[in-house]
Design a protein around this motif. Structure first.
Motif, PDB file in Angstrom:
ATOM      1  N   SER A  56      40.392 -68.260 -64.063  1.00  0.00           N
ATOM      2  CA  SER A  56      40.261 -67.902 -62.643  1.00  0.00           C
ATOM      3  C   SER A  56      40.281 -69.096 -61.704  1.00  0.00           C
ATOM      4  CB  SER A  56      38.955 -67.132 -62.432  1.00  0.00           C
ATOM      5  OG  SER A  56      37.838 -67.991 -62.639  1.00  0.00           O
ATOM      6  N   GLY A  57      40.118 -70.298 -62.235  1.00  0.00           N
ATOM      7  CA  GLY A  57      39.975 -71.485 -61.398  1.00  0.00           C
ATOM      8  C   GLY A  57      38.532 -71.839 -61.109  1.00  0.00           C
ATOM      9  N   ALA A  58      37.580 -70.976 -61.521  1.00  0.00           N
ATOM     10  CA  ALA A  58      36.158 -71.277 -61.329  1.00  0.00           C
ATOM     11  C   ALA A  58      35.776 -72.512 -62.138  1.00  0.00           C
ATOM     12  CB  ALA A  58      35.308 -70.090 -61.751  1.00  0.00           C
ATOM     13  N   LYS A  59      34.948 -73.361 -61.544  1.00  0.00           N
ATOM     14  CA  LYS A  59      34.512 -74.580 -62.228  1.00  0.00           C
ATOM     15  C   LYS A  59      33.240 -74.365 -63.035  1.00  0.00           C
ATOM     16  CE  LYS A  59      36.570 -77.691 -58.782  1.00  0.00           C
ATOM     17  NZ  LYS A  59      37.574 -78.250 -59.711  1.00  0.00           N
ATOM     18  N   VAL A 105      39.674 -72.695 -73.097  1.00  0.00           N
ATOM     19  CA  VAL A 105      38.944 -73.271 -71.969  1.00  0.00           C
ATOM     20  C   VAL A 105      39.854 -74.301 -71.311  1.00  0.00           C
ATOM     21  CG1 VAL A 105      36.861 -74.452 -71.215  1.00  0.00           C
ATOM     22  CG2 VAL A 105      36.777 -72.923 -73.209  1.00  0.00           C
ATOM     23  N   PRO A 106      40.388 -74.005 -70.112  1.00  0.00           N
ATOM     24  CA  PRO A 106      41.352 -74.918 -69.484  1.00  0.00           C
ATOM     25  C   PRO A 106      40.674 -76.071 -68.768  1.00  0.00           C
ATOM     26  CG  PRO A 106      41.054 -72.983 -68.113  1.00  0.00           C
ATOM     27  CD  PRO A 106      40.228 -72.751 -69.346  1.00  0.00           C
ATOM     28  N   ALA A 107      41.485 -76.993 -68.272  1.00  0.00           N
ATOM     29  CA  ALA A 107      40.977 -78.197 -67.622  1.00  0.00           C
ATOM     30  C   ALA A 107      40.203 -77.892 -66.347  1.00  0.00           C
ATOM     31  CB  ALA A 107      42.131 -79.145 -67.316  1.00  0.00           C
ATOM     32  N   SER A 108      40.445 -76.754 -65.718  1.00  0.00           N
ATOM     33  CA  SER A 108      39.775 -76.429 -64.455  1.00  0.00           C
ATOM     34  C   SER A 108      38.283 -76.156 -64.626  1.00  0.00           C
ATOM     35  CB  SER A 108      40.439 -75.206 -63.812  1.00  0.00           C
ATOM     36  OG  SER A 108      40.432 -74.106 -64.719  1.00  0.00           O
ATOM     37  N   VAL A 109      37.857 -75.766 -65.829  1.00  0.00           N
ATOM     38  CA  VAL A 109      36.451 -75.432 -66.063  1.00  0.00           C
ATOM     39  C   VAL A 109      35.666 -76.714 -66.315  1.00  0.00           C
ATOM     40  CG1 VAL A 109      34.820 -74.167 -67.498  1.00  0.00           C
ATOM     41  CG2 VAL A 109      37.070 -73.182 -66.999  1.00  0.00           C
ATOM     42  N   ARG A 110      34.544 -76.889 -65.608  1.00  0.00           N
ATOM     43  CA  ARG A 110      33.722 -78.092 -65.736  1.00  0.00           C
ATOM     44  C   ARG A 110      32.369 -77.817 -66.401  1.00  0.00           C
ATOM     45  NH1 ARG A 110      34.450 -82.340 -62.524  1.00  0.00           N
ATOM     46  NH2 ARG A 110      33.139 -83.268 -64.140  1.00  0.00           N
ATOM     47  N   ARG A 111      31.884 -76.583 -66.288  1.00  0.00           N
ATOM     48  CA  ARG A 111      30.533 -76.302 -66.784  1.00  0.00           C
ATOM     49  C   ARG A 111      30.443 -74.845 -67.239  1.00  0.00           C
ATOM     50  NH1 ARG A 111      24.892 -76.645 -63.223  1.00  0.00           N
ATOM     51  NH2 ARG A 111      23.446 -76.768 -64.996  1.00  0.00           N
ATOM     52  N   ILE A 112      29.920 -74.646 -68.452  1.00  0.00           N
ATOM     53  CA  ILE A 112      29.673 -73.310 -68.998  1.00  0.00           C
ATOM     54  C   ILE A 112      28.213 -73.278 -69.422  1.00  0.00           C
ATOM     55  CG2 ILE A 112      30.267 -71.668 -70.810  1.00  0.00           C
ATOM     56  CD1 ILE A 112      33.041 -72.983 -70.907  1.00  0.00           C
TER      57      ILE A 112
END
Length: 640
Positions: free
Chosen positions: A370-373, A390-397
């Motif tokens: 979705s583009g959400a970080k 998990v793409p590069a756009s995701v920073r934190r899960i």
């Protein structure tokens, strides 16, 4: 002048690292996180909030509860205690104060020592005494515990956790310096567990450990103004970055119980010339330890070792020449890197997921794309049928306790549970695959994986981006994190986590409080058999605190790989006769390894004899100890 400059640099490093929780913590309303104010607490410093806190930590011992504490001073008049699986997280370390009333009943002079905050309270563990080693998942993070004034019988925090659990970003203080113990780990068998970014101000004893089996991992610890001793130890412990400002001894390391001290990068200042900084009677490994004001850094068995700095020194069994114990330069001393800062953005920008009770794979993948970080998993069970990218756009899960990605045999299509041809759940199919060409870090927090009774291939790293996983579990009977060729040059940081590890090539790993437990174990079962926890094929792996349980090979290092283990606790539930013969902890093939550890033969009362097998070129040799040897000061392998 040179030594003074080094001391200042190290002190600055210690202070800087203690600010890991300086940024305020918050959650979006849709996350469903319970606040202490939902239970009636005021936090105004005037109202007695004791009953609100007792209500918040109540429930059955197996119910996960995450309690968020907004900034405020919460006045309390009695012990706040629970059994297990509770997380108390403050909005900010200095802004959240749990304060014991001055002259509180039961905490006066002459009273028996009494805990202010108590995790875990005995009892309630299936009707028998398993409370001694079943206080799972107790976390206290980002807050201050204040025992007030005129409470000399107070223990600031009486803390027990097992397998998973952590005290992180916490200050424990006494307003007038009185109190018995700041952080008391001695009630029963403690650990594995970790204490990080914690300051203790005042009390007779800053930290007291138990005289029982298991281990504790400490990092970024500050001790100030203790009246008897900074740390009183009877336990296998590893400490990195200890700062002490005390005239009394900073550490008293006993020869009772099962003591084994690993201490690196310590600054012990403010000493009285009548004392030494470390009084030791047990086995130890010391590196880069400096003191000021004391008679010396160390007394060993009552004999003072001259000098105010120890570069490297160990006591205990070794495969090295006897003289190496005091000459130094015999361990790997791998470079240490701190975990990357966790990406922060306003909570209203988070994407919040909720379990559907069905197959959630498509919904999770949609969130990732979705583009959400920042992606937050609410408590619940998320069924997964395919690998999630998990793409590069995701920073934190992140998630709260009770959020689990779970696979089933029907979803993954692996056939009947009686199929004895498989012991790895899903074959080579991981739950998550990290992809994307970016150098921005990715963090996982409190996200669990399960595929009982099969092993979990949890995370596959196919990117060179830095990856941090904190407080995550892969479930019994074990899980796995691995890298692929796309990760060349990458870095992995595991903090208080439990997966097996498979790494290869130009890759760096730093692990703190690692607990890959092989339990339950059944030598006749295809799914619960012997494992190898770490395979390091040409990579660099640094471990601070390594606890194991049941039989396994603990590390295979080969093809120029480097593995350093600072503080291991290897707890075998089965003797060699139960697993089809003796096998080593370590196999090293044309590679480097150094390890300081304790072995404990729980079932038979005998530890392993065969510790390591080293092959360099066409030469092979073994490191063998007598079965009554429990502590190893240093096992070091370097290619000749």
């Amino acid at each position: 002048m040179h030594k003074y400059w080094i001391t200042l640099v190290l002190v600055s490093m210690l202070i800087g690292c203690a600010q890991g929780f300086a940024q305020a913590v918050s959650f979006p309303p849709q996350a469903g996180v319970k606040s202490i104010k939902d239970f009636g607490a005021k936090g105004d410093g005037l109202t007695d909030d004791t009953e609100a806190f007792k209500k918040a930590v109540a429930l059955g011992v197996d119910d996960n509860r995450f309690i968020y504490i907004p900034n405020g001073t919460y006045l309390l008049s009695d012990t706040i205690g629970w059994a297990r699986r509770r997380t108390l997280m403050g909005q900010s370390r200095d802004g959240v104060i749990l304060k014991l009333k001055d002259k509180a009943p039961g905490f006066a002079q002459g009273d028996k020592p009494k805990a202010f905050i108590h995790a875990a309270v005995p009892g309630g563990y299936y009707g028998h005494d398993s409370w001694a080693n079943a206080a799972f998942d107790n976390y206290l993070q980002n807050l201050t515990i204040d025992t007030g004034s005129d409470n000399p019988a107070a223990i600031g925090l009486l803390y027990t956790t097992h397998n998973n659990g952590m005290v992180e970003g916490v200050t424990i203080r006494s307003d007038d310096g009185q109190g018995v113990i700041g952080l008391d780990l001695s009630q029963t068998e403690f650990g594995p567990g970790m204490i990080s970014q914690t300051r203790i101000d005042g009390f007779d004893v800053g930290i007291k450990t138990p005289g029982n089996v298991s281990n504790a991992v400490f990092e970024d610890i500050t001790l100030v103004k203790q009246r008897v001793v900074g740390i009183e130890n009877y336990h296998p412990i590893v400490i990195r970055k200890l700062r002490s400002e005390n005239s009394v001894p900073a550490i008293r390391h006993s020869d009772l119980g099962l003591p084994h001290l690993v201490l690196i990068d310590a600054v012990l200042n403010g000493g009285d010339a009548a004392n030494v900084a470390i009084e030791s009677k047990g086995d130890y490994y010391l590196r880069n330890v400096m003191a000021q004001g004391y008679k010396a850094v160390l007394s060993d068995g009552g004999e003072v070792v001259a000098g105010m700095e120890i570069k490297e020194r160990f006591k205990g069994r070794t495969n090295l020449e006897e003289k190496a114990q005091v000459l130094g330069g015999v361990s790997l001393v791998l470079p240490v890197e701190e975990p990357p800062a966790v990406f922060q953005e306003p909570a209203e920008k988070w994407l919040v997921l909720e379990s559907s009770g069905k197959d959630d794979t498509a919904a999770i993948q949609k969130a990732m794309d979705s583009g959400a970080k920042t992606i937050f998993f609410k408590a619940g069970e998320y069924r997964v049928s395919q690998t999630i990218r998990v793409p590069a756009s995701v920073r934190r899960i992140l998630s709260v306790p009770g959020a689990t990605l779970r696979g089933t045999r029907e979803i993954f299509g692996i056939g009947d549970l009686k199929d004895t041809s498989r012991d790895d759940f899903g074959g080579n199919k991981p739950f998550l695959r990290i992809e994307g060409n970016t150098r921005e870090s990715l963090s996982f927090e409190r996200l669990n994986f399960s595929a009982w009774p099969f092993r979990v291939h949890g995370i596959e790293i196919a990117s060179a981006r830095p990856v941090l996983t904190r407080h995550g579990a892969m479930g019994h009977p074990g899980g796995e994190v691995r890298n692929t060729p796309e990760s060349v040059g990458g870095k992995l940081f595991l903090v208080e986590s439990s997966p097996d590890l498979r790494v290869k090539g130009d890759y760096h790993v730093w692990m703190r409080q690692w607990n890959p437990e092989n339990n339950p174990f059944d030598p006749k079962s295809p799914t619960m058999k012997k494992r190898t926890y770490l395979v390091n094929d040409g990579a660099t792996v640094w471990i601070l605190g390594y606890k194991t349980e049941a039989p396994a090979i603990h590390a295979i290092t080969k093809n120029g790989g480097k593995t350093e283990i600072l503080g291991g606790f290897f707890r075998d539930h089965f003797g060699g006769q139960d697993i089809g013969g003796d096998e080593p902890y370590f196999i090293t093939q044309d590679a480097w390894l150094s390890a300081m550890y304790v072995q404990y033969g729980w079932k038979s009362g005998k530890a392993r004899a065969l510790q390591g097998v080293e092959t360099q070129g066409d030469q092979t040799r073994e490191f063998i100890l007598t079965p009554d040897t429990l502590t190893v000061g240093l096992y070091s392998v370097k290619p000749r």
